[in-house]
Design a protein around this motif. Sequence first.
Motif, PDB file in Angstrom:
ATOM      1  N   VAL A   1       0.837  -1.206   0.000  1.00 21.37           N
ATOM      2  CA  VAL A   1       0.000   0.000   0.000  1.00 21.37           C
ATOM      3  C   VAL A   1       0.871   1.255   0.000  1.00 21.37           C
ATOM      4  O   VAL A   1       0.654   2.182  -0.776  1.00 21.37           O
ATOM      5  CB  VAL A   1      -0.946   0.009   1.224  1.00 21.37           C
ATOM      6  CG1 VAL A   1      -1.640   1.346   1.360  1.00 21.37           C
ATOM      7  CG2 VAL A   1      -1.961  -1.105   1.101  1.00 21.37           C
ATOM      8  N   PHE A   2       1.902   1.264   0.866  1.00 23.38           N
ATOM      9  CA  PHE A   2       2.796   2.426   0.913  1.00 23.38           C
ATOM     10  C   PHE A   2       3.432   2.675  -0.449  1.00 23.38           C
ATOM     11  O   PHE A   2       3.523   3.809  -0.913  1.00 23.38           O
ATOM     12  CB  PHE A   2       3.905   2.212   1.946  1.00 23.38           C
ATOM     13  CG  PHE A   2       3.433   2.317   3.375  1.00 23.38           C
ATOM     14  CD1 PHE A   2       2.473   3.242   3.725  1.00 23.38           C
ATOM     15  CD2 PHE A   2       3.958   1.500   4.361  1.00 23.38           C
ATOM     16  CE1 PHE A   2       2.036   3.358   5.038  1.00 23.38           C
ATOM     17  CE2 PHE A   2       3.525   1.602   5.674  1.00 23.38           C
ATOM     18  CZ  PHE A   2       2.562   2.530   5.998  1.00 23.38           C
TER      19      PHE A   2
ATOM     20  N   LEU B   1       0.983   4.136  -2.918  1.00 27.67           N
ATOM     21  CA  LEU B   1       0.745   5.548  -2.633  1.00 27.67           C
ATOM     22  C   LEU B   1       1.956   6.396  -3.026  1.00 27.67           C
ATOM     23  O   LEU B   1       1.807   7.500  -3.562  1.00 27.67           O
ATOM     24  CB  LEU B   1       0.413   5.754  -1.152  1.00 27.67           C
ATOM     25  CG  LEU B   1      -0.907   5.133  -0.691  1.00 27.67           C
ATOM     26  CD1 LEU B   1      -1.131   5.387   0.794  1.00 27.67           C
ATOM     27  CD2 LEU B   1      -2.079   5.687  -1.480  1.00 27.67           C
TER      28      LEU B   1
ATOM     29  N   THR C   1       2.106   6.468  -7.063  1.00 28.68           N
ATOM     30  CA  THR C   1       1.064   7.297  -7.654  1.00 28.68           C
ATOM     31  C   THR C   1       1.286   8.754  -7.265  1.00 28.68           C
ATOM     32  O   THR C   1       1.037   9.649  -8.066  1.00 28.68           O
ATOM     33  CB  THR C   1      -0.335   6.826  -7.225  1.00 28.68           C
ATOM     34  OG1 THR C   1      -0.365   6.707  -5.808  1.00 28.68           O
ATOM     35  CG2 THR C   1      -0.684   5.501  -7.851  1.00 28.68           C
ATOM     36  N   GLY C   2       1.782   8.980  -6.045  1.00 31.39           N
ATOM     37  CA  GLY C   2       2.085  10.345  -5.628  1.00 31.39           C
ATOM     38  C   GLY C   2       3.166  10.965  -6.503  1.00 31.39           C
ATOM     39  O   GLY C   2       3.041  12.105  -6.960  1.00 31.39           O
TER      40      GLY C   2
ATOM     41  N   ILE D   1      -7.153   3.676  -7.404  1.00 30.97           N
ATOM     42  CA  ILE D   1      -6.106   3.581  -6.380  1.00 30.97           C
ATOM     43  C   ILE D   1      -6.739   3.305  -5.026  1.00 30.97           C
ATOM     44  O   ILE D   1      -6.326   2.401  -4.294  1.00 30.97           O
ATOM     45  CB  ILE D   1      -5.291   4.887  -6.301  1.00 30.97           C
ATOM     46  CG1 ILE D   1      -4.688   5.217  -7.661  1.00 30.97           C
ATOM     47  CG2 ILE D   1      -4.203   4.782  -5.245  1.00 30.97           C
ATOM     48  CD1 ILE D   1      -4.116   6.617  -7.725  1.00 30.97           C
ATOM     49  N   ALA D   2      -7.778   4.096  -4.710  1.00 28.21           N
ATOM     50  CA  ALA D   2      -8.399   3.988  -3.394  1.00 28.21           C
ATOM     51  C   ALA D   2      -8.982   2.596  -3.176  1.00 28.21           C
ATOM     52  O   ALA D   2      -8.790   1.999  -2.114  1.00 28.21           O
ATOM     53  CB  ALA D   2      -9.479   5.052  -3.236  1.00 28.21           C
TER      54      ALA D   2
ATOM     55  N   THR E   1      -5.982   0.155  -2.503  1.00 32.81           N
ATOM     56  CA  THR E   1      -5.263   0.313  -1.234  1.00 32.81           C
ATOM     57  C   THR E   1      -6.171   0.042  -0.031  1.00 32.81           C
ATOM     58  O   THR E   1      -5.754  -0.600   0.931  1.00 32.81           O
ATOM     59  CB  THR E   1      -4.658   1.715  -1.123  1.00 32.81           C
ATOM     60  OG1 THR E   1      -5.664   2.669  -1.454  1.00 32.81           O
ATOM     61  CG2 THR E   1      -3.496   1.887  -2.071  1.00 32.81           C
ATOM     62  N   ILE E   2      -7.421   0.524  -0.101  1.00 31.59           N
ATOM     63  CA  ILE E   2      -8.327   0.272   1.019  1.00 31.59           C
ATOM     64  C   ILE E   2      -8.560  -1.225   1.161  1.00 31.59           C
ATOM     65  O   ILE E   2      -8.579  -1.762   2.269  1.00 31.59           O
ATOM     66  CB  ILE E   2      -9.667   1.025   0.820  1.00 31.59           C
ATOM     67  CG1 ILE E   2      -9.438   2.528   0.970  1.00 31.59           C
ATOM     68  CG2 ILE E   2     -10.707   0.567   1.831  1.00 31.59           C
ATOM     69  CD1 ILE E   2     -10.676   3.368   0.774  1.00 31.59           C
TER      70      ILE E   2
ATOM     71  N   ASN F   1      -5.543  -2.921   2.816  1.00 30.77           N
ATOM     72  CA  ASN F   1      -5.496  -2.599   4.246  1.00 30.77           C
ATOM     73  C   ASN F   1      -6.623  -3.280   5.010  1.00 30.77           C
ATOM     74  O   ASN F   1      -6.424  -3.774   6.122  1.00 30.77           O
ATOM     75  CB  ASN F   1      -5.570  -1.086   4.453  1.00 30.77           C
ATOM     76  CG  ASN F   1      -4.182  -0.487   4.591  1.00 30.77           C
ATOM     77  OD1 ASN F   1      -3.223  -1.205   4.820  1.00 30.77           O
ATOM     78  ND2 ASN F   1      -4.079   0.810   4.436  1.00 30.77           N
TER      79      ASN F   1
ATOM     80  N   ASP G   1      -6.251  -6.013   7.995  1.00 34.47           N
ATOM     81  CA  ASP G   1      -6.848  -5.717   9.292  1.00 34.47           C
ATOM     82  C   ASP G   1      -7.724  -6.868   9.775  1.00 34.47           C
ATOM     83  O   ASP G   1      -7.919  -7.044  10.970  1.00 34.47           O
ATOM     84  CB  ASP G   1      -7.676  -4.441   9.166  1.00 34.47           C
ATOM     85  CG  ASP G   1      -7.822  -3.747  10.491  1.00 34.47           C
ATOM     86  OD1 ASP G   1      -6.781  -3.493  11.114  1.00 34.47           O
ATOM     87  OD2 ASP G   1      -8.970  -3.484  10.910  1.00 34.47           O
TER      88      ASP G   1
ATOM     89  N   ILE H   1      -8.640   3.666   8.632  1.00 31.58           N
ATOM     90  CA  ILE H   1      -8.044   2.789   7.603  1.00 31.58           C
ATOM     91  C   ILE H   1      -8.353   3.347   6.229  1.00 31.58           C
ATOM     92  O   ILE H   1      -7.488   3.416   5.353  1.00 31.58           O
ATOM     93  CB  ILE H   1      -8.588   1.358   7.739  1.00 31.58           C
ATOM     94  CG1 ILE H   1      -7.976   0.697   8.960  1.00 31.58           C
ATOM     95  CG2 ILE H   1      -8.242   0.542   6.487  1.00 31.58           C
ATOM     96  CD1 ILE H   1      -8.387  -0.729   9.138  1.00 31.58           C
TER      97      ILE H   1
ATOM     98  N   SER I   1      -5.409   4.865   3.714  1.00 33.51           N
ATOM     99  CA  SER I   1      -5.121   4.124   2.483  1.00 33.51           C
ATOM    100  C   SER I   1      -5.256   4.966   1.228  1.00 33.51           C
ATOM    101  O   SER I   1      -4.864   4.541   0.156  1.00 33.51           O
ATOM    102  CB  SER I   1      -6.063   2.934   2.343  1.00 33.51           C
ATOM    103  OG  SER I   1      -6.377   2.372   3.563  1.00 33.51           O
ATOM    104  N   VAL I   2      -5.880   6.136   1.354  1.00 31.62           N
ATOM    105  CA  VAL I   2      -6.214   6.904   0.156  1.00 31.62           C
ATOM    106  C   VAL I   2      -5.090   7.891  -0.150  1.00 31.62           C
ATOM    107  O   VAL I   2      -4.513   8.466   0.764  1.00 31.62           O
ATOM    108  CB  VAL I   2      -7.545   7.636   0.406  1.00 31.62           C
ATOM    109  CG1 VAL I   2      -7.733   8.763  -0.561  1.00 31.62           C
ATOM    110  CG2 VAL I   2      -8.689   6.656   0.316  1.00 31.62           C
ATOM    111  N   PRO I   3      -4.727   8.046  -1.428  1.00 32.21           N
ATOM    112  CA  PRO I   3      -3.665   9.010  -1.738  1.00 32.21           C
ATOM    113  C   PRO I   3      -4.083  10.435  -1.361  1.00 32.21           C
ATOM    114  O   PRO I   3      -5.260  10.785  -1.467  1.00 32.21           O
ATOM    115  CB  PRO I   3      -3.467   8.873  -3.238  1.00 32.21           C
ATOM    116  CG  PRO I   3      -4.619   8.112  -3.753  1.00 32.21           C
ATOM    117  CD  PRO I   3      -5.208   7.355  -2.625  1.00 32.21           C
TER     118      PRO I   3
ATOM    119  N   PHE J   1      -3.606  13.131  -2.883  1.00 29.47           N
ATOM    120  CA  PHE J   1      -4.145  13.966  -3.953  1.00 29.47           C
ATOM    121  C   PHE J   1      -5.614  13.667  -4.218  1.00 29.47           C
ATOM    122  O   PHE J   1      -6.326  14.510  -4.738  1.00 29.47           O
ATOM    123  CB  PHE J   1      -3.308  13.855  -5.229  1.00 29.47           C
ATOM    124  CG  PHE J   1      -3.179  12.481  -5.802  1.00 29.47           C
ATOM    125  CD1 PHE J   1      -4.183  11.944  -6.575  1.00 29.47           C
ATOM    126  CD2 PHE J   1      -2.034  11.738  -5.571  1.00 29.47           C
ATOM    127  CE1 PHE J   1      -4.051  10.672  -7.120  1.00 29.47           C
ATOM    128  CE2 PHE J   1      -1.900  10.471  -6.112  1.00 29.47           C
ATOM    129  CZ  PHE J   1      -2.912   9.937  -6.882  1.00 29.47           C
TER     130      PHE J   1
ATOM    131  N   ILE K   1       2.431  17.136  -1.585  1.00 29.06           N
ATOM    132  CA  ILE K   1       1.316  17.038  -2.539  1.00 29.06           C
ATOM    133  C   ILE K   1       0.418  18.269  -2.443  1.00 29.06           C
ATOM    134  O   ILE K   1       0.043  18.878  -3.451  1.00 29.06           O
ATOM    135  CB  ILE K   1       0.489  15.771  -2.248  1.00 29.06           C
ATOM    136  CG1 ILE K   1       1.350  14.527  -2.339  1.00 29.06           C
ATOM    137  CG2 ILE K   1      -0.719  15.707  -3.161  1.00 29.06           C
ATOM    138  CD1 ILE K   1       1.570  13.993  -3.705  1.00 29.06           C
TER     139      ILE K   1
END
Lengths: 269, 318
Positions: free
Chosen positions: A198-199, A202, A205-206, A246-247, A250-251, A254, A258, B141, B145-147, B149, B260
Amino acid sequence: MRRLSPVAVVALLVILAWAVAAILAPLIAPFPPGRIVTRDTLADISARFPLGSDYLGRDMLSRVLHGARYTMGIALVSTTLACLMGVTLGLTAAARGGWFDMTASRILDAMISVPSLLAALVVVSSLGSSIPVLIGAAAVIYTPGAYRLSRAVAVNIAAMDFVTVARARGEGTLYIIAAEILPNMILPVLTDFGLRFVFVVLLLTGMSFLGLGIQPPAADWGTLVRENIEGLSYGAPAVIMPALAIATLTISVNALIDRIPGAGQGDSR
Amino acid sequence: MNAAMLRLIALRLALGLLTLAIVSALVFTATELLPGDVAEALLGQSATPQAVAGLRAALHLDQPAWKRFLIWAGGMLSGDPGRSLVNQLPVASLIGNRLPNSLKLAGLTACVTVPLALTLGITTAMWRGSRYDRIVATLIIGIVSVPEFLIASLAVMIFAVKLRWLPALAFRAGVQDFWTMLWLLAMPIGTLTLVGIGQMARMTRAALVTVLASSYIEMARLKGAGPIRIVLIHALPNALGPIVNAVALSTSFLLGGVIIVETIFNYPGLAKLMVDAVSTRDLPLVQACAMLFCGAYLSLVLIADVVAILANPRLRQR
């Protein structure tokens, strides 16, 4: 293995769906990702273009599917490298102790104190941005975290009775690591792999969003958000959809971590 | 303050300095990876060998790497990190122009984020396992997890485009009025708060839960103390150190967010300066910004360590 909760099942399905999409992208994408297929730029969702069109009139669905290859592929390779290096170093440090452990711990701890995006920026400013540089940078940036976890876990396991017994039997260090310690580390290391994945997603994409990651014509999900950002002012799906992609990924990762019994950090009740 | 505390603080200080030295070596090494030569890259293909040699001498490129590292680190320490490769301006003045803006943003963000995160962390630890705790954990969470941007883009779309309540650009020259400034900065601050709050609240909760699991808390519960009394009077003093540490460590996440956010809202802060320097590959400027950020972060962590030592009741009397 106990039964997974419904949330975990949904999360797993989402991750698998993206993995399949990434692998099969050239087969299932309705258009080639680089071809301009409509004059209607930044168009809304329609039957022909389920995710709308981008700022040049390319099909967004095809671009998001192909973007999954970059985002997930690069993240997977980087995370695997980071975990391999981290676990190898961590195990060595735990097994050998002494000066090796001390030097490695000091340097890798110092590396952790550099925020990841900052470290990636420094590397890219020197080497320029290309896929190998991004993979290498992300792998090195997330090695210290993997090292710290695997070293801590390995030190704990090494203090247990069955390891003492193996040592008393006269087994060598390599045997103890491979047969006694490693099998007991798999769950924490896998969980850590997910977190790190996930890191990395992020981070990549960042970087792409800043224009310093994947360079056009190649496009990962971060690049897709960046190149369509002008559509933000009227809520074009071309800018929302890749960000949502992306969301969801990654969600899901995670949420899955969890819900794995005994692995999440959230269950400290 | 006693000898044990002083010794611990001195140890932390030494460790912090060692870390800073390692980090600066790492930042320096990363820019040494550049294939070829900065002087050749700067002057282009048509440069004469004399010009390249002259620039190499001016940039100390003819010296061995360790000597250059010392020269570079000395410049950094004395407040003169050299000149920009792009526009020849002194790096110190470029940074000096942007620093107040970044400090303003950081300060305002801290004022919002820290109290909110502490409240969330303490209340979820107090009612751990409740529905409230689970909802907050799920939300955290999601946000973590969300970028960054995505959060910033959604904020722009909702508050600047749809509702027209807030401006999409966060900076206007010559704004003196505090409330106008706050109005301009509302979205960057809001985004950064969302980015930082998750980690901070989570770590605060974890620190407090660890203390709440100890036997003296069990004792307090058995003698009939209520949950609020237990948390505020019994648990918090012992959890204060870990909580301060958690707040300091979370700023690492905030830093990624700042990079960002300053870019999206076109805010003339240090992070934007650094991103622009990376795209023009202005190495001295990138190095100086990176060291400034790392130095600030390490100092925060160090201060938190010292506060944690001072706040530790077990160290107070010997």
